[in-house]
Design a protein around this motif. Structure first.
Motif, PDB file in Angstrom:
ATOM      1  N   PHE A  69       0.818  -1.207   0.000  1.00 49.63           N
ATOM      2  CA  PHE A  69       0.000   0.000   0.000  1.00 49.63           C
ATOM      3  C   PHE A  69       0.859   1.266   0.000  1.00 49.63           C
ATOM      4  CE2 PHE A  69      -3.219   2.975   1.505  1.00 49.63           C
ATOM      5  CZ  PHE A  69      -4.200   2.678   0.583  1.00 49.63           C
ATOM      6  N   LEU A  70       1.910   1.298   0.801  1.00 51.45           N
ATOM      7  CA  LEU A  70       2.777   2.483   0.824  1.00 51.45           C
ATOM      8  C   LEU A  70       3.477   2.681  -0.514  1.00 51.45           C
ATOM      9  CD1 LEU A  70       4.253   2.205   4.417  1.00 51.45           C
ATOM     10  CD2 LEU A  70       2.541   3.836   3.591  1.00 51.45           C
ATOM     11  N   LYS A  71       3.885   1.590  -1.140  1.00 57.03           N
ATOM     12  CA  LYS A  71       4.509   1.684  -2.471  1.00 57.03           C
ATOM     13  C   LYS A  71       3.550   2.322  -3.464  1.00 57.03           C
ATOM     14  CE  LYS A  71       5.573  -1.299  -6.343  1.00 57.03           C
ATOM     15  NZ  LYS A  71       5.506  -2.694  -6.782  1.00 57.03           N
ATOM     16  N   HIS A  72       2.303   1.868  -3.467  1.00 52.89           N
ATOM     17  CA  HIS A  72       1.346   2.386  -4.440  1.00 52.89           C
ATOM     18  C   HIS A  72       0.856   3.790  -4.084  1.00 52.89           C
ATOM     19  CE1 HIS A  72       1.213  -0.878  -7.282  1.00 52.89           C
ATOM     20  NE2 HIS A  72       1.386  -1.682  -6.247  1.00 52.89           N
ATOM     21  N   MET A  73       0.847   4.125  -2.809  1.00 49.48           N
ATOM     22  CA  MET A  73       0.529   5.515  -2.420  1.00 49.48           C
ATOM     23  C   MET A  73       1.625   6.440  -2.958  1.00 49.48           C
ATOM     24  SD  MET A  73      -2.260   5.927  -0.317  1.00 49.48           S
ATOM     25  CE  MET A  73      -1.800   7.300   0.683  1.00 49.48           C
ATOM     26  N   TRP A  74       2.900   6.017  -2.828  1.00 46.75           N
ATOM     27  CA  TRP A  74       4.003   6.806  -3.331  1.00 46.75           C
ATOM     28  C   TRP A  74       3.926   6.924  -4.854  1.00 46.75           C
ATOM     29  CZ3 TRP A  74       8.185   6.282  -6.568  1.00 46.75           C
ATOM     30  CH2 TRP A  74       9.131   7.293  -6.493  1.00 46.75           C
TER      31      TRP A  74
END
Length: 162
Positions: A69-74
């Motif tokens: 999720f953090l990867k795709h938020m970035w």
């Protein structure tokens, strides 16, 4: 009400309190507890009054979910910045229906809410076993990302999968 039901209600109340307080702390930046405490108390009371059970999470699946999720938020933030700096960046917006796996209504609702946080996607509704969504650029690999998010949620919250 027997003793087991009282214990379960107390445990559910504690878990709801922890969940709602964590959400308040996250969204309010750890401030505003003068309003937050009564809000959390009302949310807990409503959850218990409706007879809702707090979600259970598999701790072992949490790191992979957070990483994804953090990867795709970035990636989403990067995409927005790129499109802001290059206004002529081509778009190919479209509406699509995405078939969903065997998941609970709660997981489907969470999926539809979280899809809007992924790069270039926004869910509009769930019709039966399909998630109707809008994408900014249908040439991007959004479909695989949505299915990967669904798989992560099913591993985190439990479910049959696709």
């Amino acid at each position: 009400m027997d003793q087991a039901a009282v214990r379960r209600a107390c445990a559910d109340g504690l878990r709801w309190t922890l969940l709602h307080a964590a959400l308040w702390a996250l969204f309010a930046g750890g401030r505003g507890w003068t309003l937050g405490i009564p809000t959390v108390a009302l949310a807990v009371a409503l959850s218990l009054w409706l007879g809702l059970r707090p979600p259970t999470m598999r701790a072992a699946a949490l790191p992979a979910f957070l990483g994804f999720f953090l990867k795709h938020m970035w990636l989403g933030a990067w995409d927005v910045a790129r499109r802001a700096l290059q206004p002529r960046c081509p778009l190919q917006a479209a509406w699509h229906e995405v078939p969903l796996g065997d998941s609970s209504p709660r997981q489907r609702l969470l999926l539809s809410a979280m899809v809007g946080l992924l790069p270039g996607t926004l869910a509009s509704r769930i019709d039966g076993d399909c998630l109707r969504m809008h994408v900014l650029d249908e040439r991007l690999p959004w479909r695989a990302t949505v299915h990967e998010l669904e798989d992560h949620l099913q591993r985190l919250l439990g479910g049959a999968g696709r």
